[in-house]
Design an enzyme around this catalytic site. Sequence first.
Site, PDB file in Angstrom:
ATOM      1  N   ASN A 167      -8.080  -3.403  14.201  1.00 56.27           N
ATOM      2  CA  ASN A 167      -9.452  -3.750  13.794  1.00 56.27           C
ATOM      3  C   ASN A 167      -9.463  -4.897  12.779  1.00 56.27           C
ATOM      4  O   ASN A 167     -10.471  -5.154  12.139  1.00 56.27           O
ATOM      5  CB  ASN A 167     -10.175  -2.518  13.224  1.00 56.27           C
ATOM      6  CG  ASN A 167      -9.494  -1.966  11.976  1.00 56.27           C
ATOM      7  OD1 ASN A 167      -8.527  -2.535  11.485  1.00 56.27           O
ATOM      8  ND2 ASN A 167     -10.000  -0.859  11.457  1.00 56.27           N
ATOM      9  N   ASP A 172       0.822  -1.207   0.000  1.00 53.72           N
ATOM     10  CA  ASP A 172       0.000   0.000   0.000  1.00 53.72           C
ATOM     11  C   ASP A 172       0.862   1.266   0.000  1.00 53.72           C
ATOM     12  O   ASP A 172       2.077   1.197   0.195  1.00 53.72           O
ATOM     13  CB  ASP A 172      -0.958  -0.008   1.205  1.00 53.72           C
ATOM     14  CG  ASP A 172      -0.304  -0.427   2.514  1.00 53.72           C
ATOM     15  OD1 ASP A 172       0.948  -0.379   2.600  1.00 53.72           O
ATOM     16  OD2 ASP A 172      -1.014  -0.804   3.442  1.00 53.72           O
ATOM     17  N   HIS A 204      -7.589  -5.129  10.034  1.00 52.59           N
ATOM     18  CA  HIS A 204      -7.306  -4.796   8.633  1.00 52.59           C
ATOM     19  C   HIS A 204      -5.974  -5.386   8.174  1.00 52.59           C
ATOM     20  O   HIS A 204      -5.059  -5.586   8.977  1.00 52.59           O
ATOM     21  CB  HIS A 204      -7.399  -3.288   8.355  1.00 52.59           C
ATOM     22  CG  HIS A 204      -6.282  -2.437   8.839  1.00 52.59           C
ATOM     23  ND1 HIS A 204      -6.433  -1.450   9.797  1.00 52.59           N
ATOM     24  CD2 HIS A 204      -4.971  -2.374   8.485  1.00 52.59           C
ATOM     25  CE1 HIS A 204      -5.290  -0.837   9.993  1.00 52.59           C
ATOM     26  NE2 HIS A 204      -4.377  -1.377   9.225  1.00 52.59           N
ATOM     27  N   GLU A 259      -9.871  -2.121   5.141  1.00 58.41           N
ATOM     28  CA  GLU A 259     -10.589  -1.918   6.392  1.00 58.41           C
ATOM     29  C   GLU A 259     -11.780  -2.872   6.478  1.00 58.41           C
ATOM     30  O   GLU A 259     -12.202  -3.444   5.462  1.00 58.41           O
ATOM     31  CB  GLU A 259     -11.071  -0.461   6.455  1.00 58.41           C
ATOM     32  CG  GLU A 259      -9.945   0.572   6.424  1.00 58.41           C
ATOM     33  CD  GLU A 259      -9.241   0.759   7.763  1.00 58.41           C
ATOM     34  OE1 GLU A 259      -9.402  -0.100   8.657  1.00 58.41           O
ATOM     35  OE2 GLU A 259      -8.526   1.767   7.909  1.00 58.41           O
TER      36      GLU A 259
HETATM   37  C1  GLP Z   1      -0.888   0.191   8.617  1.00 59.52           C
HETATM   38  C2  GLP Z   1      -0.402  -0.580   7.394  1.00 59.52           C
HETATM   39  C3  GLP Z   1      -0.594  -2.064   7.576  1.00 59.52           C
HETATM   40  C4  GLP Z   1      -0.024  -2.501   8.912  1.00 59.52           C
HETATM   41  C5  GLP Z   1      -0.746  -1.803  10.035  1.00 59.52           C
HETATM   42  C6  GLP Z   1      -0.245  -2.195  11.414  1.00 59.52           C
HETATM   43  O1  GLP Z   1      -2.251   0.394   8.609  1.00 59.52           O
HETATM   44  N1  GLP Z   1      -1.066  -0.174   6.197  1.00 59.52           N
HETATM   45  O2  GLP Z   1       0.036  -2.744   6.514  1.00 59.52           O
HETATM   46  O3  GLP Z   1      -0.171  -3.889   9.055  1.00 59.52           O
HETATM   47  O4  GLP Z   1      -0.543  -0.402   9.860  1.00 59.52           O
HETATM   48  O5  GLP Z   1       0.875  -1.433  11.756  1.00 59.52           O
HETATM   49  P1  GLP Z   1       1.869  -1.773  12.933  1.00 59.52           P
HETATM   50  O6  GLP Z   1       2.701  -2.908  12.457  1.00 59.52           O
HETATM   51  O7  GLP Z   1       2.690  -0.523  13.115  1.00 59.52           O
HETATM   52  O8  GLP Z   1       1.051  -2.109  14.116  1.00 59.52           O
END
Ligand code: GLP
Length: 234
Positions: free
Chosen positions: A129, A63, A131, A136
């Site tokens: 959540n 992304d 995702h 989402e």
């Molecule tokens: C963002 C990214 C996801 C990632 C998520 C969790 O939303 N787009 O790819 O998995 O954050 O992030 P973290 O690893 O910092 O908890």
Amino acid sequence: MKIITAETAAAASKEAFNIIADRMQHHQLHVLGLATGSTPCGLYRLLCASRLDFRQVTSVNLDEYVGLQPTDPQSYHYFMQVHLFRAKPFKESFFPDGTNLDAAAVAKEYDQVLAAHPVDLQVLGIGQNGHIGFNEPGTPFTSRTHRVVLTPSTIAANARFFARPDEVPRAAYTMGIASIMAAKQVLLMAFGAQKAPAIRQAVKGPVTPAVPASVLQRHPNVTLILDRAAASQL
Ligand code: GLP
């Protein structure tokens, strides 16, 4: 789903590293799917410190924020440069084009990239959540690359990377759920107690778009790599 639970995030990162190193040593990794966020940073540090050579490997990222230049320190492009690509150059590295505001054109272009470079192994994190990527809750399982408006909870969770919460972009381009499911192998990493409810729902709950990661129950080759805290509700 295969589940590996390690005592700490550092030990879990080493488990993920070992799987990738093994695939590399067996010449089975031609296209590597990459994720951003804090979770894969330990894995990326191990890859940087290793002798693995990715110059024959293509990377595709999950992304990118809409509206940020690749040189913007908050862009996921920049994140990957700092955390992996500076030390370990790849043959080529792809991201959805966050600088193009034409969502349909970006989606079409990135779907073509993914079709031409089928992912052998996708590294995944998970949002609180449930995702995956920026898919989402409510995203259809049939989705391919698309533009998303981020939920307030995701904006709040990602605000820690920005000087002020109002600097967090409100939209992103992400691989869709069908795009992620097309990977031959998925390594989902989750660390910390704040991820435990999402992990429980993803593993033990019904397969439902309300919990995007639950779709992974239908994938033939998924490994969850958890620390003790993230696994605490299983
Ligand atoms: C963002 C990214 C996801 C990632 C998520 C969790 O939303 N787009 O790819 O998995 O954050 O992030 P973290 O690893 O910092 O908890």
